[in-house]
Each structure stands twice: as structure tokens, then as C-alpha cells.
Design an enzyme around this catalytic site. Structure first.
Site, PDB file in Angstrom:
ATOM      1  N   ASP A 188      24.281  15.181 -26.429  1.00  0.00           N
ATOM      2  CA  ASP A 188      24.045  16.094 -25.306  1.00  0.00           C
ATOM      3  C   ASP A 188      25.331  16.543 -24.626  1.00  0.00           C
ATOM      4  OD1 ASP A 188      21.322  16.160 -25.596  1.00  0.00           O
ATOM      5  OD2 ASP A 188      20.883  14.750 -23.983  1.00  0.00           O
TER       6      ASP A 188
ATOM      7  N   HIS B  26      15.794  15.804 -29.649  1.00  0.00           N
ATOM      8  CA  HIS B  26      16.607  15.244 -28.586  1.00  0.00           C
ATOM      9  C   HIS B  26      17.926  14.759 -29.166  1.00  0.00           C
ATOM     10  CE1 HIS B  26      14.388  15.528 -24.870  1.00  0.00           C
ATOM     11  NE2 HIS B  26      13.282  15.131 -25.466  1.00  0.00           N
TER      12      HIS B  26
END
Length: 376
Positions: free
Chosen positions: A158, A128
Site C-alpha cells: 500500500d 488488498h
């Protein structure tokens, strides 16, 4: 200004449904005027609260159906871009990988969004945002002196190091395809993008202007004139008075001219920070906002997301807007001749199958085969 479709009007994008950075990239392209068709799974439902799906149209495709891959390829055949955020090799196994798409559309730009990239030892493993920025040195650099690294939500990895690099890569590949007539894979890895975002810090590091100890540098709260301070009401203001002339105005507005030690000697930083902290605690955030209004002292109130909506500058530019009662960022950046469309509704999975089939000229027998999910 003329035109209403945005600078990417006429560009067709297929997005294979996912989470996080790939959907954000697709939303950004939709904000710029592209016709983005999101391919959802047959089981997908709801999604009305997910702003990353605004401005798109949705069809549902069962890739386990005998003609499921054909349905996606029929869209890819008419698209300029396909975006996917699955693990390396998954779309190939599903029959919709780059080579399969290029058989029907050689000019297709195939955008791939992953954390680790398409190759390398960690490519097949899960991760992640927090993991990707850890391995690039970026997470280590964020935090106060003597404290642990501070997680910057998932903005740095991200969206900054991932989605934005995918968008830039896709647009660059689209330009190149106009000349070559051939598409290519855009391998957007968050680990690459996050490292690239750190170019200036690596530059400082290489010249000795940056230390690896957190919170001891010019831009990481090490310098007392680039930090946040608590106000009398428990809120905060930010101070970014780097240049000498801005720093002089900061001291003037604080009433500290000639009363503080030389900032150019880091040995004075602890005392300077104490003085600033004591001074800012004497008034509320709003009172300080009024003191610094219109100045070049580089001081701003630290606002919550809901408070930001009503700030005069944010409101004047319309940086945040409400659509159907939902607070959300307006499309960015802005264009003088081909302005972006207003934020459009979030797509309900499968709601646009018939409309997309008509606009994208999907064969009727394929539409009726059952590969496409619910029609609406």
C-alpha cells in the site's frame, strides 16, 4: 531557513476520498505544503483519528446530485493534481474521469491509485496489499528458513509500492506539464511499485547471489550477522553488521573476537547463529544498547512504536511528534530553504466548504445548488 509553506506551497490538489494509499499520498503532498482539498461523500462523518487526513481541507460533494460532477470539475479546473483510488472506470461513470477533467483543465495531472492497475486481467477485481505483493514475488521472499511467508503489515504494498510511487509519478508529471502545458494520467499500481521495489533482489537473483528459498540469503535473516536476537528480558536487538569492519566491531563489543568460526563460509552460519543467540540472551535490551552506543557495529534495540518516541536520536530529530496529544510521524523529507509546515489537524468532513469555495473561486450558484454537502 526561510519560508514556512513547504516546497509545494501554491500547488492545489483535489483528492477523491478513499482509503489507504491514495489518502497517504495526498497527506504526503499536504505535508510538503500543497493545498489538498479532500472531496468526501455527503454521508462521511468523524475521521478525527485518521492521521492520513491531516493537513487537508474537506468539502462534501454529492456526486448523485445533478450538479455533483460539475462541483468536482469546478475544483479540478483550479487544481494542479487530482488523486483518486477507485476501481478502473468508476470516475468516468461519475463524470469526473480524466477526459472530462481535461475539458476544463488541460494541464491537470490525474493520479490513479489501484492495486492491479488500469488494465490487465485482474484490473476489475478486488484485492488488498497482501494479494499484490504475493503476485510480484515479494511476499514469498520475506520470512525465515523453513517457515511461511511473513506479512510486513501493509507497508511494502500500500504505502511503499503504492502511495510513494503515486507521489513520485505525480511530481514528475507536474514537472513535465510545465513544459508541455498538458496533463496526463499517472497509473500507479501497487503490483508495479512492489515489483519495482524488488529491483536489487532481482539483480541478486540474476547473478546467483539470491536463492528463492526464504531465510537463506544475506538480507532475509539467512546470514546470522543480519538478524534479530532475543535479549535477557524477552526483548530484541537488530544486528546489521554486513561490512567486515563493522562485523569486527560487533565481535569486539560482544567479547567474541577470535572465538567464532569464519562467517564467509555459510556452512558455519548455524553455529555462528547459536553463539550470537547465546551471547545476546545474557543481557537486557537496554544493557546491549549501552554496550553498542556510539559504535559502528550496526546494532540497535528493536523498539515498539510508543517506545520509539523517547529514543534520543528519534527525539533529537523530532521524527515522531505529538500534536493535540496524538503521536504521529513528522513530515519527511526535510528541506533547507522551504521547510515543511508542522503537522496540521485532521480534516472533519465538510468543515471547509465555504473557505475552499472562496479560495478556489467556486461559483456561488454552484455552491448554493445543493451539490456541496454541509457547509462549515
Amino acid at each position: 531557513m526561510t519560508g514556512t509553506g513547504g516546497p509545494l506551497a501554491g500547488i492545489k490538489v483535489v483528492e477523491l476520498a478513499g482509503i489507504g494509499p491514495a489518502p497517504f499520498c495526498a497527506m504526503l503532498l499536504a505535508d510538503l505544503g500543497a493545498d489538498v482539498v479532500r472531496v468526501d461523500r455527503p454521508t462521511a462523518s468523524g475521521g478525527q483519528g485518521d492521521l492520513l487526513n491531516r493537513g487537508k481541507r474537506s468539502v462534501q460533494v454529492d456526486l448523485k446530485h445533478e450538479r455533483g460532477a460539475e462541483a468536482v470539475l469546478a475544483l479540478a479546473e483550479r487544481a494542479d493534481v487530482l488523486l483518486e483510488g477507485l476501481r478502473p472506470g468508476v470516475t468516468e461513470r461519475l463524470g469526473v474521469g480524466p477526459e472530462q477533467c481535461w475539458e476544463v483543465n488541460p494541464k491537470l495531472v490525474y493520479g490513479r491509485m489501484t492495486g492491479w492497475g488500469q488494465d490487465g486481467p485482474l484490473a476489475p477485481t478486488a484485492g488488498h496489499d497482501i494479494d499484490y505483493i504475493s503476485l510480484t514475488g515479494m511476499l514469498h521472499a520475506i520470512g525465515r528458513e523453513g517457515g511461511p511467508p511473513q506479512v510486513p503489515a501493509n507497508l511494502l504494498g500500500d504505502f511503499g509500492g503504492g502511495a510513494m510511487y503515486l507521489a513520485v509519478g505525480v511530481l514528475a508529471a507536474l514537472l513535465e506539464a510545465r513544459t508541455s502545458g498538458r496533463g496526463q494520467v499517472v497509473d500507479a499500481a501497487i503490483v508495479d511499485g512492489a515489483a519495482h521495489l524488488g529491483t536489487m533482489l532481482f539483480s541478486f537473483l540474476g547473478t546467483g547471489a539470491w536463492k528463492t528459498e526464504r531465510g537463506t540469503n544475506l538480507l532475509d535473516t539467512g546470514a546470522p550477522y543480519y538478524d534479530v536476537y532475543e535479549t535477557a528480558d524477552g526483548e530484541h536487538v537488530s544486528v546489521g553488521a554486513l561490512e567486515p569492519q563493522f562485523y569486527a566491531e560487533l565481535l569486539e563489543r560482544l567479547g567474541l573476537t577470535g572465538q567464532v568460526p569464519d562467517r564467509d563460509d555459510p556452512a558455519n552460519w548455524p553455529r555462528l547463529r547459536e553463539v550470537f543467540a547465546e551471547t545476546f540472551r545474557q543481557r537486557t535490551r537496554q544493557e546491549w544498547a549501552e554496550v553498542f552506543e556510539g559504535s559502528d557495529a550496526c546494532v540497535a534495540p528493536v523498539l515498539s512504536m510508543t517506545e520509539a518516541e523517547t529514543h534520543p536520536h528519534v527525539a533529537a530529530r523530532g521524527s515522531l511528534v505529538r500534536r493535540d496529544g496524538v503521536l504521529q510521524p513528522a513530515p519527511a523529507p526535510r528541506f533547507s530553504r522551504t521547510p515543511n509546515p508542522e503537522p496540521r489537524p485532521v480534516a472533519t468532513p465538510g468543515a471547509h466548504t465555504d473557505a475552499v469555495a472562496q479560495d478556489w473561486k467556486i461559483p456561488q450558484d454552484l455552491l448554493d445548488s445543493g451539490a456541496f454537502g454541509p457547509r462549515g
